[in-house]
Design a protein around this motif. Structure first.
Motif, PDB file in Angstrom:
ATOM      1  N   ASN A 139      -8.128   0.844   5.072  1.00  0.00           N
ATOM      2  CA  ASN A 139      -7.388   2.092   5.227  1.00  0.00           C
ATOM      3  C   ASN A 139      -5.920   1.791   5.489  1.00  0.00           C
ATOM      4  O   ASN A 139      -5.592   1.013   6.366  1.00  0.00           O
ATOM      5  N   LEU A 145     -11.605   7.582   1.749  1.00  0.00           N
ATOM      6  CA  LEU A 145     -10.967   7.084   0.532  1.00  0.00           C
ATOM      7  C   LEU A 145     -10.583   5.623   0.738  1.00  0.00           C
ATOM      8  O   LEU A 145      -9.498   5.289   1.219  1.00  0.00           O
ATOM      9  N   ASN A 154      -8.019   0.581   0.108  1.00  0.00           N
ATOM     10  CA  ASN A 154      -6.666   0.951  -0.283  1.00  0.00           C
ATOM     11  C   ASN A 154      -5.839  -0.254  -0.677  1.00  0.00           C
ATOM     12  O   ASN A 154      -5.813  -1.260   0.037  1.00  0.00           O
ATOM     13  N   THR A 179     -13.404   1.363  -7.713  1.00  0.00           N
ATOM     14  CA  THR A 179     -12.487   2.447  -7.370  1.00  0.00           C
ATOM     15  C   THR A 179     -11.593   2.006  -6.225  1.00  0.00           C
ATOM     16  O   THR A 179     -12.072   1.586  -5.175  1.00  0.00           O
ATOM     17  N   TYR A 232      -7.826   3.034  -3.989  1.00  0.00           N
ATOM     18  CA  TYR A 232      -6.924   4.116  -3.616  1.00  0.00           C
ATOM     19  C   TYR A 232      -5.590   3.520  -3.188  1.00  0.00           C
ATOM     20  O   TYR A 232      -5.519   2.360  -2.767  1.00  0.00           O
ATOM     21  N   TRP A 265      -3.249   4.707 -12.702  1.00  0.00           N
ATOM     22  CA  TRP A 265      -3.505   5.408 -11.448  1.00  0.00           C
ATOM     23  C   TRP A 265      -3.300   6.899 -11.668  1.00  0.00           C
ATOM     24  O   TRP A 265      -2.430   7.311 -12.420  1.00  0.00           O
ATOM     25  N   LEU A 318      -4.529  12.021  -6.721  1.00  0.00           N
ATOM     26  CA  LEU A 318      -5.795  12.574  -6.257  1.00  0.00           C
ATOM     27  C   LEU A 318      -5.580  13.733  -5.289  1.00  0.00           C
ATOM     28  O   LEU A 318      -6.128  14.808  -5.465  1.00  0.00           O
ATOM     29  N   MET A 373      -1.822  10.434  -2.481  1.00  0.00           N
ATOM     30  CA  MET A 373      -2.923   9.478  -2.617  1.00  0.00           C
ATOM     31  C   MET A 373      -3.265   9.389  -4.111  1.00  0.00           C
ATOM     32  O   MET A 373      -3.485  10.410  -4.768  1.00  0.00           O
ATOM     33  N   TYR A 374      -3.292   8.155  -4.616  1.00  0.00           N
ATOM     34  CA  TYR A 374      -3.659   7.898  -6.006  1.00  0.00           C
ATOM     35  C   TYR A 374      -4.996   7.190  -6.043  1.00  0.00           C
ATOM     36  O   TYR A 374      -5.381   6.527  -5.082  1.00  0.00           O
ATOM     37  N   VAL A 375      -5.682   7.306  -7.174  1.00  0.00           N
ATOM     38  CA  VAL A 375      -6.970   6.646  -7.366  1.00  0.00           C
ATOM     39  C   VAL A 375      -6.917   5.883  -8.685  1.00  0.00           C
ATOM     40  O   VAL A 375      -6.272   6.323  -9.649  1.00  0.00           O
ATOM     41  N   HIS A 376      -7.601   4.731  -8.717  1.00  0.00           N
ATOM     42  CA  HIS A 376      -7.746   3.941  -9.940  1.00  0.00           C
ATOM     43  C   HIS A 376      -9.211   3.619 -10.095  1.00  0.00           C
ATOM     44  O   HIS A 376      -9.830   3.042  -9.204  1.00  0.00           O
ATOM     45  N   LYS A 377      -9.771   4.030 -11.231  1.00  0.00           N
ATOM     46  CA  LYS A 377     -11.216   3.794 -11.475  1.00  0.00           C
ATOM     47  C   LYS A 377     -11.397   2.855 -12.644  1.00  0.00           C
ATOM     48  O   LYS A 377     -10.634   2.865 -13.581  1.00  0.00           O
TER      49      LYS A 377
END
Length: 150
Positions: free
Chosen positions: A68, A76, A79, A113, A115, A129, A132, A146-150
Motif C-alpha cells: 500500500n 487495491l 502498488n 493486477t 495499482y 495503465w 480507476l 489511482m491507476y490500474v494495470h491488468k
C-alpha cells in the motif's frame, strides 16, 4: 549510453545505494527504504520488490512494488511506488522501460493486477495503465488518482 534494469533481488549489494537514492528523491526516512528492501531480499518471490535503472554505476531511475502506497484503499494492492527518473534522463524511455519490466516481472510471480497512485495525467496511460478512482492519501488534503494495470 544505454541503461539496464536491475531487480534488487538479483543484485542485493545495491541495497544501500538504492535505499539512499530513493530516500533522497522522496524524503521518506532512509530506514523505511532499508527495511522494505531487506523484506524484498528475504522474500524474493513476493511483495515488496524494488527495481532500479542504472547507467554505468549510477542509478538514473527506479520504482518499487509494495502492498500500500500510503492511501485509504487497502483493497487495491499491490502498488507500484516511488516512480522516479533523474531530471536529465526524462523523456528517454527510462520510466516506461521500468514500468513494462515491473509489470512483466510481477506477472511472472502470479500478480497480474497492479495499482499506482499519482497526480500525473497522460503519462501512465501510454504504458497500459487506466484511471480507476480517486483515493485519499495519508495526511493529504486533496485526493490522488489511482491507476490500474491488468
Amino acid at each position: 549510453m544505454t541503461f539496464k534494469i536491475i531487480r534488487l533481488v538479483d543484485q542485493p549489494e545495491m541495497k544501500e545505494q538504492s535505499a539512499q537514492w530513493f530516500h533522497e528523491k522522496w524524503g521518506i526516512p532512509l530506514q523505511a527504504y532499508r527495511e522494505s528492501m531487506e523484506d524484498c531480499l528475504a522474500n524474493k518471490h513476493s511483495i515488496p520488490q524494488w527495481y532500479i535503472a542504472v547507467e554505468g554505476e549510477r542509478i538514473i531511475g527506479g520504482m518499487g512494488v509494495i502492498e500500500n502506497d500510503f492511501h485509504d484503499r487497502k483493497d487495491l494492492a499491490p502498488n507500484v511506488c516511488a516512480v522516479y527518473t533523474e531530471k536529465q534522463k526524462r523523456g528517454q524511455g527510462v520510466a516506461g522501460a521500468l514500468l513494462n519490466y515491473v509489470c512483466s516481472d510481477m506477472k511472472s510471480k502470479g500478480i497480474s493486477t497492479l495499482y499506482l497512485v499519482t497526480n500525473h495525467t497522460d503519462f501512465y496511460e501510454r504504458y497500459g495503465w487506466e484511471f480507476l478512482c480517486l483515493v485519499q492519501g495519508e495526511g493529504e488534503s486533496e485526493p490522488s488518482r489511482m491507476y490500474v494495470h491488468k
